[in-house]
Motif scaffolding. Structure first.
Motif, PDB file in Angstrom:
ATOM      1  N   VAL A 208      -6.996   3.490   0.203  1.00 22.59           N
ATOM      2  CA  VAL A 208      -5.585   3.469   0.566  1.00 22.59           C
ATOM      3  C   VAL A 208      -5.309   4.650   1.484  1.00 22.59           C
ATOM      4  O   VAL A 208      -5.558   5.802   1.127  1.00 22.59           O
ATOM      5  N   SER A 209      -4.770   4.384   2.660  1.00 19.61           N
ATOM      6  CA  SER A 209      -4.610   5.423   3.674  1.00 19.61           C
ATOM      7  C   SER A 209      -3.545   6.450   3.317  1.00 19.61           C
ATOM      8  O   SER A 209      -3.585   7.580   3.809  1.00 19.61           O
ATOM      9  N   ASP A 210      -2.568   6.081   2.469  1.00 24.73           N
ATOM     10  CA  ASP A 210      -1.515   7.043   2.160  1.00 24.73           C
ATOM     11  C   ASP A 210      -1.837   7.930   0.964  1.00 24.73           C
ATOM     12  O   ASP A 210      -0.972   8.661   0.486  1.00 24.73           O
ATOM     13  N   VAL A 211      -3.074   7.894   0.473  1.00 24.73           N
ATOM     14  CA  VAL A 211      -3.515   8.836  -0.551  1.00 24.73           C
ATOM     15  C   VAL A 211      -4.043  10.079   0.139  1.00 24.73           C
ATOM     16  O   VAL A 211      -5.033  10.030   0.866  1.00 24.73           O
ATOM     17  N   ALA A 212      -3.382  11.211  -0.080  1.00 19.76           N
ATOM     18  CA  ALA A 212      -3.817  12.463   0.536  1.00 19.76           C
ATOM     19  C   ALA A 212      -5.094  12.949  -0.130  1.00 19.76           C
ATOM     20  O   ALA A 212      -5.267  12.821  -1.344  1.00 19.76           O
ATOM     21  N   VAL A 213      -5.997  13.509   0.660  1.00 19.42           N
ATOM     22  CA  VAL A 213      -7.230  14.107   0.141  1.00 19.42           C
ATOM     23  C   VAL A 213      -7.021  15.620   0.085  1.00 19.42           C
ATOM     24  O   VAL A 213      -6.787  16.262   1.106  1.00 19.42           O
TER      25      VAL A 213
END
Length: 247
Positions: A208-213
């Protein structure tokens, strides 16, 4: 080992080859992302049986760079496999929530977080992520690798010094999983996301692209657990079997 890049595995293998003057194949308990620390990493290699462990520790201390240390050398049964015999890995992520950020002496292993952090909300979301799930939403997928993991611990505590520590344990972790879990939960803690949002990500079958790392430097591998010697071979056989997503 990564061609053309400095790695802990490369540094340790090079030191072992220098000492033993023979090729050495090193197997480690698990890979860590670039910039992540480890003070509980475990590795195995086939070494001469008459090797003096204390001598080896002292010899390696003279050859290794100052940011890599071998704290102990221990003989193990032939069935031992640092990677596949492991029962679980333990990580800690440090977040400084004080107005001034991380203490200078801990700045290399502690994230400075300039936002409020609601630990009740973070721990509520964390509890919903425990158990065996497909963590594809939190992992950078590798071809042919499963993203099913058994998350056994995910808890957050704040110390008197204002540092919040996330304790994370699982049978294994896929690429960037811990940092993505931390990043998502930090968004929950600063009230950008609801706790239910983090749990709902388990239903997603892809990254999921909107999960910040979260940044790597706040994360440390602190330990690896192994079964008794007579269970090492059985554990390795189980781990080698490809996991399937739970029904």
């Amino acid at each position: 080992m990564q061609p053309g890049r400095r790695t802990v595995c490369g540094a340790l293998t090079g030191a072992l080859v220098t000492v033993l003057r023979v090729p050495v194949a090193l197997t480690v308990a698990g890979r860590t992302d670039a910039g992540v620390h480890a003070r509980g990493q475990v590795a195995h290699a086939d070494l001469p049986s008459d090797l003096n462990p204390e001598w080896m520790v002292r010899r390696l201390a003279r050859l290794l760079p100052p940011d890599v240390r071998v704290r102990a050398v221990t003989p193990v049964p032939t069935e031992f496999d640092a990677r596949f015999s492991a029962l679980r890995r333990h990580y800690r992520y440090r977040v400084a929530t004080t107005p001034y950020g991380a203490e200078p002496l801990r700045a290399r292993d502690t994230l400075s977080w300039p936002h409020p952090l609601d630990l009740d909300a973070v721990n509520a979301a964390s509890a919903g992520l425990l158990g065996e799930h497909d963590f594809a939403a939190f992992c950078k997928r590798r071809e042919g690798a499963t993203t099913v993991r058994h998350l056994q611990r995910l808890s957050w505590t704040r110390g008197a010094d204002g540092v919040v520590v996330a304790a994370v344990s699982a049978d294994a972790f896929c690429h960037s999983m811990v940092r993505s879990l931390v990043g998502a939960l930090l968004d929950v803690g600063r009230d950008r996301r609801e706790a239910e949002w983090a749990v709902a990500l388990l239903t997603r079958g892809e990254r999921v692209s909107d999960v910040a790392v979260a940044p790597p430097h706040g994360l440390t591998l602190v330990g690896v657990d192994y079964p008794p010697d007579d269970e090492l071979a059985a554990r390795a056989a189980v781990t080698r079997n490809m996991r399937r997503s739970p029904l």
